[in-house]
Design a protein around this motif. Sequence first.
Motif, PDB file in Angstrom:
ATOM      1  N   LEU A   1       4.647  18.979 -14.506  1.00 30.36           N
ATOM      2  CA  LEU A   1       5.479  18.245 -14.437  1.00 30.36           C
ATOM      3  C   LEU A   1       4.726  16.520 -14.457  1.00 30.36           C
ATOM      4  CD1 LEU A   1       8.306  19.354 -13.293  1.00 30.36           C
ATOM      5  CD2 LEU A   1       8.129  19.760 -14.760  1.00 30.36           C
ATOM      6  N   SER A   2       3.933  16.731 -14.351  1.00 27.49           N
ATOM      7  CA  SER A   2       3.134  14.948 -14.310  1.00 27.49           C
ATOM      8  C   SER A   2       2.071  14.953 -16.012  1.00 27.49           C
ATOM      9  CB  SER A   2       2.151  15.337 -12.823  1.00 27.49           C
ATOM     10  OG  SER A   2       1.883  13.986 -13.028  1.00 27.49           O
ATOM     11  N   THR A   3       2.110  13.821 -15.967  1.00 26.21           N
ATOM     12  CA  THR A   3       0.981  13.420 -17.044  1.00 26.21           C
ATOM     13  C   THR A   3       0.136  13.681 -17.086  1.00 26.21           C
ATOM     14  OG1 THR A   3       1.566  10.780 -16.524  1.00 26.21           O
ATOM     15  CG2 THR A   3       3.343  11.261 -18.218  1.00 26.21           C
ATOM     16  N   ASP A   4      -0.360  12.680 -15.794  1.00 25.58           N
ATOM     17  CA  ASP A   4      -1.672  13.239 -14.818  1.00 25.58           C
ATOM     18  C   ASP A   4      -1.645  13.398 -14.031  1.00 25.58           C
ATOM     19  OD1 ASP A   4      -4.147  12.549 -13.931  1.00 25.58           O
ATOM     20  OD2 ASP A   4      -3.960  10.362 -15.017  1.00 25.58           O
ATOM     21  N   PRO A   5      -1.641  14.287 -13.597  1.00 23.80           N
ATOM     22  CA  PRO A   5      -1.714  15.786 -12.173  1.00 23.80           C
ATOM     23  C   PRO A   5      -2.769  15.413 -11.378  1.00 23.80           C
ATOM     24  CG  PRO A   5      -2.337  16.969 -14.153  1.00 23.80           C
ATOM     25  CD  PRO A   5      -1.925  15.286 -14.814  1.00 23.80           C
ATOM     26  N   ASP A   6      -3.636  15.182 -11.938  1.00 24.40           N
ATOM     27  CA  ASP A   6      -5.167  14.909 -11.140  1.00 24.40           C
ATOM     28  C   ASP A   6      -4.894  13.237 -10.075  1.00 24.40           C
ATOM     29  OD1 ASP A   6      -6.319  16.474 -11.581  1.00 24.40           O
ATOM     30  OD2 ASP A   6      -7.663  15.123 -12.877  1.00 24.40           O
ATOM     31  N   HIS A   7      -3.831  12.295 -10.753  1.00 25.55           N
ATOM     32  CA  HIS A   7      -3.243  10.951  -9.804  1.00 25.55           C
ATOM     33  C   HIS A   7      -1.784  11.057  -9.669  1.00 25.55           C
ATOM     34  CE1 HIS A   7      -7.161  10.286 -12.240  1.00 25.55           C
ATOM     35  NE2 HIS A   7      -7.451   9.042 -10.845  1.00 25.55           N
ATOM     36  N   LEU A   8      -1.414  12.579  -9.012  1.00 21.50           N
ATOM     37  CA  LEU A   8      -0.343  12.906  -8.842  1.00 21.50           C
ATOM     38  C   LEU A   8      -0.002  12.571  -6.955  1.00 21.50           C
ATOM     39  CD1 LEU A   8       2.677  13.358  -9.549  1.00 21.50           C
ATOM     40  CD2 LEU A   8       1.462  15.841  -9.066  1.00 21.50           C
ATOM     41  N   THR A   9      -0.938  12.817  -6.163  1.00 19.72           N
ATOM     42  CA  THR A   9      -0.650  13.463  -5.156  1.00 19.72           C
ATOM     43  C   THR A   9      -1.668  13.641  -3.900  1.00 19.72           C
ATOM     44  OG1 THR A   9       0.560  14.401  -3.247  1.00 19.72           O
ATOM     45  CG2 THR A   9      -0.327  15.801  -5.238  1.00 19.72           C
ATOM     46  N   ASP A  10      -1.427  13.711  -2.379  1.00 16.90           N
ATOM     47  CA  ASP A  10      -3.295  13.898  -1.595  1.00 16.90           C
ATOM     48  C   ASP A  10      -4.467  12.749  -2.100  1.00 16.90           C
ATOM     49  OD1 ASP A  10      -1.959  15.737   0.218  1.00 16.90           O
ATOM     50  OD2 ASP A  10      -0.906  17.041  -1.905  1.00 16.90           O
ATOM     51  N   LEU A  11      -4.270  11.670  -2.539  1.00 15.74           N
ATOM     52  CA  LEU A  11      -5.309  10.391  -2.807  1.00 15.74           C
ATOM     53  C   LEU A  11      -5.279  10.207  -1.778  1.00 15.74           C
ATOM     54  CD1 LEU A  11      -4.557  10.631  -6.009  1.00 15.74           C
ATOM     55  CD2 LEU A  11      -6.192  12.111  -5.238  1.00 15.74           C
ATOM     56  N   GLY A  12      -5.129   9.737  -0.414  1.00 19.75           N
ATOM     57  CA  GLY A  12      -5.088   8.541   0.211  1.00 19.75           C
ATOM     58  C   GLY A  12      -3.912   7.314  -0.130  1.00 19.75           C
ATOM     59  N   TYR A  13      -4.817   6.308   0.785  1.00 18.44           N
ATOM     60  CA  TYR A  13      -4.212   4.858   0.777  1.00 18.44           C
ATOM     61  C   TYR A  13      -4.242   3.863  -1.413  1.00 18.44           C
ATOM     62  CZ  TYR A  13      -2.028   4.953   4.902  1.00 18.44           C
ATOM     63  OH  TYR A  13      -0.674   4.936   5.558  1.00 18.44           O
ATOM     64  N   ASP A  14      -3.721   3.790  -1.663  1.00 15.53           N
ATOM     65  CA  ASP A  14      -3.960   2.846  -3.079  1.00 15.53           C
ATOM     66  C   ASP A  14      -3.415   1.542  -2.460  1.00 15.53           C
ATOM     67  OD1 ASP A  14      -4.820   1.757  -4.201  1.00 15.53           O
ATOM     68  OD2 ASP A  14      -3.560   2.867  -6.365  1.00 15.53           O
ATOM     69  N   SER A  15      -3.672   0.521  -3.207  1.00 17.12           N
ATOM     70  CA  SER A  15      -3.146  -0.831  -2.788  1.00 17.12           C
ATOM     71  C   SER A  15      -3.143  -1.519  -3.483  1.00 17.12           C
ATOM     72  CB  SER A  15      -3.897  -2.017  -1.652  1.00 17.12           C
ATOM     73  OG  SER A  15      -5.102  -1.994  -2.207  1.00 17.12           O
TER      74      SER A  15
ATOM     75  N   ARG B   1       0.498  -1.190   0.130  1.00 10.55           N
ATOM     76  CA  ARG B   1      -0.333  -0.005   0.030  1.00 10.55           C
ATOM     77  C   ARG B   1       1.089   0.956   0.009  1.00 10.55           C
ATOM     78  NH1 ARG B   1      -2.660   0.948   6.053  1.00 10.55           N
ATOM     79  NH2 ARG B   1      -0.640   1.267   7.186  1.00 10.55           N
ATOM     80  N   PHE B   2       0.451   1.984  -0.788  1.00 13.69           N
ATOM     81  CA  PHE B   2       0.850   3.560  -0.401  1.00 13.69           C
ATOM     82  C   PHE B   2       0.421   4.592  -1.090  1.00 13.69           C
ATOM     83  CE2 PHE B   2       3.096   6.956  -3.445  1.00 13.69           C
ATOM     84  CZ  PHE B   2       3.610   7.501  -3.133  1.00 13.69           C
ATOM     85  N   LYS B   3       1.032   5.691  -0.454  1.00 13.81           N
ATOM     86  CA  LYS B   3       0.088   7.122  -0.442  1.00 13.81           C
ATOM     87  C   LYS B   3       1.013   8.150  -0.593  1.00 13.81           C
ATOM     88  CE  LYS B   3      -0.619   8.364   4.591  1.00 13.81           C
ATOM     89  NZ  LYS B   3      -1.720   8.896   5.864  1.00 13.81           N
ATOM     90  N   ALA B   4       0.990   9.256  -1.073  1.00 11.15           N
ATOM     91  CA  ALA B   4       1.793  10.703  -1.358  1.00 11.15           C
ATOM     92  C   ALA B   4       0.898  11.304  -1.028  1.00 11.15           C
ATOM     93  CB  ALA B   4       2.093  10.737  -2.979  1.00 11.15           C
ATOM     94  N   PHE B   5       1.091  13.218  -0.561  1.00  9.76           N
ATOM     95  CA  PHE B   5       1.004  13.760  -0.374  1.00  9.76           C
ATOM     96  C   PHE B   5       2.156  15.337   0.037  1.00  9.76           C
ATOM     97  CE2 PHE B   5       2.087  11.674   3.605  1.00  9.76           C
ATOM     98  CZ  PHE B   5       2.190  12.306   5.301  1.00  9.76           C
ATOM     99  N   GLY B   6       1.564  16.467   0.114  1.00 12.04           N
ATOM    100  CA  GLY B   6       2.485  17.457  -0.529  1.00 12.04           C
ATOM    101  C   GLY B   6       3.421  17.111  -2.060  1.00 12.04           C
ATOM    102  N   LEU B   7       3.088  17.015  -3.180  1.00 12.69           N
ATOM    103  CA  LEU B   7       3.370  17.174  -4.118  1.00 12.69           C
ATOM    104  C   LEU B   7       2.880  17.969  -4.990  1.00 12.69           C
ATOM    105  CD1 LEU B   7       4.888  13.656  -4.291  1.00 12.69           C
ATOM    106  CD2 LEU B   7       6.071  15.143  -2.800  1.00 12.69           C
ATOM    107  N   LYS B   8       2.191  18.592  -5.019  1.00 11.68           N
ATOM    108  CA  LYS B   8       0.953  19.522  -5.906  1.00 11.68           C
ATOM    109  C   LYS B   8       1.508  20.617  -6.218  1.00 11.68           C
ATOM    110  CE  LYS B   8      -0.734  23.045  -2.882  1.00 11.68           C
ATOM    111  NZ  LYS B   8      -1.528  23.089  -1.733  1.00 11.68           N
ATOM    112  N   ASN B   9       2.441  20.636  -5.997  1.00 14.01           N
ATOM    113  CA  ASN B   9       4.009  21.761  -7.496  1.00 14.01           C
ATOM    114  C   ASN B   9       4.309  20.880  -8.300  1.00 14.01           C
ATOM    115  OD1 ASN B   9       2.792  24.487  -5.575  1.00 14.01           O
ATOM    116  ND2 ASN B   9       4.906  24.497  -4.357  1.00 14.01           N
ATOM    117  N   PHE B  10       4.360  19.693  -7.619  1.00 13.92           N
ATOM    118  CA  PHE B  10       4.883  18.900  -9.246  1.00 13.92           C
ATOM    119  C   PHE B  10       4.219  18.997  -9.867  1.00 13.92           C
ATOM    120  CE2 PHE B  10       8.047  18.115  -5.968  1.00 13.92           C
ATOM    121  CZ  PHE B  10       9.178  18.079  -6.431  1.00 13.92           C
ATOM    122  N   ALA B  11       2.507  19.286 -10.503  1.00 16.12           N
ATOM    123  CA  ALA B  11       1.948  18.892 -10.643  1.00 16.12           C
ATOM    124  C   ALA B  11       2.150  19.010 -12.752  1.00 16.12           C
ATOM    125  CB  ALA B  11       0.483  19.863 -10.738  1.00 16.12           C
TER     126      ALA B  11
END
Length: 445
Positions: A205-219, A193-203
């Motif tokens: 540079l992301s191929t999919d900024p809606d699936h970059l950060t602050d989305l809670g846990y994924d497994s 499982r994984f989660k990331a947060f606080g990375l919105k300033n990299f949006a």
Amino acid sequence: MSANKKLLALAVCAALAAPAARATNGYFAHGYGTKTNGLAGAGVALPQTAMAAASNPAGMVLVGSRMDLGAALFNPNRSYEVSSITGGLGANGGISGSSVDSERTLFLIPHFGRNWMLGEEASFGVTVYGNGGMNTTWRADETPFGLGTFGQAGSPAGDAGVDMAQLFVVPTYARKFGEHAAWGASLVLAYQRFKAFGLKNFAMLSTDPDHLTDLGYDSSAGWGAKVGILGEVAPGLTLGASYQSTISMDSFDKYRGLFAEHGDFDIPPTATVGLAWQTSPRSTLAVDVQWIAYSQIDSVGDPLQPALNQCLGAVMGGTPASAVSSCLGGSRGPGFGWDDITVVKIGYQWQTGPRWTWRVGFSHTEQPIPSSEVLFNILAPGVIENHVTFGFTRKIGEKRELNFAFMYAPEKTVSGVNTLGAPSGQDVELAMDQFQLELSYGWMF
């Protein structure tokens, strides 16, 4: 339900409910099982408990019918320091001499093993253990001006960090051949499982900024295989070897705009060889050499540069980041830039009577994080290189034992330049030290 079956069910549930959080040899643990951890992880040729499958499946047929249940209290202390305020995207909220410490420094990590002998020559067992360590929480209010670790003036990013954990459930069949040799094979079932947060300033540079950060846990879940062999090659000298394949995992769909190959995060292959030398009737020296191939997993091994500069150049030229394979989440997107590592583990154990066995150990690993990769590795500062260990076993009657292990990993630092900072550059230093206390109880049947 019998007492043993109730204990078995409780142990499995506890292990499944608490995925591990470690960062020792990269994000692999220095060892698995209390006896092995007292030897700094050495044990591919020295099976002693039902945790043996984590090192070498062949060892399970040599430990007899037994069950082992234990837990470690793990204390990683992580920090980063930046040299000055600069422009550009990245860790630019620091001032000279400032240091930021990660929150969450204490973790409880359970483990479990059960082995059944199938006659004199074969066994079947189940071993449960974990990896982790890509786990940090950098509070924004502890950074200069409250900009956050990856903040910019006018655009505070908030708290930043990641939480990554892996759990393995390993059924194993092992069989003797000849008088002093055995082979074994395991199916490795993995959950992460994984989660990331606080990375919105990299949006940008992301191929999919809606699936970059602050989305809670994924497994994700997946599987692989492990095989092993061991045997006496000379009187009192045992050789062991094991290999674990790449574990193919489902993608982290929520974070397909962060990890390379649209959220892919497989588990790298490993190989270990070792010797156990019975130096006297009451003492044994064990030596293991382990290889972990982090570079074979793109989301872990791909370097930050030149991918992000290529991405930034394309975006500034008007190409959408979603169309640029070198942007975050792309097929050639950046990862953490970790190198393959080789770990050397040395342990010595001796008996001082019928009830007491003592252990000491030392291990050294190559540094997985190059100085060029410090920026993203603020999120996952797995910089530890050395471990010193101590442990003991106290027998309780004929069929019970208590095991203890202690690990200390002295502070290690890695420094480099923020590759996304202003042209003048900005130095970033990562630091970590660790302690671990572990207890387990063993039942022989």
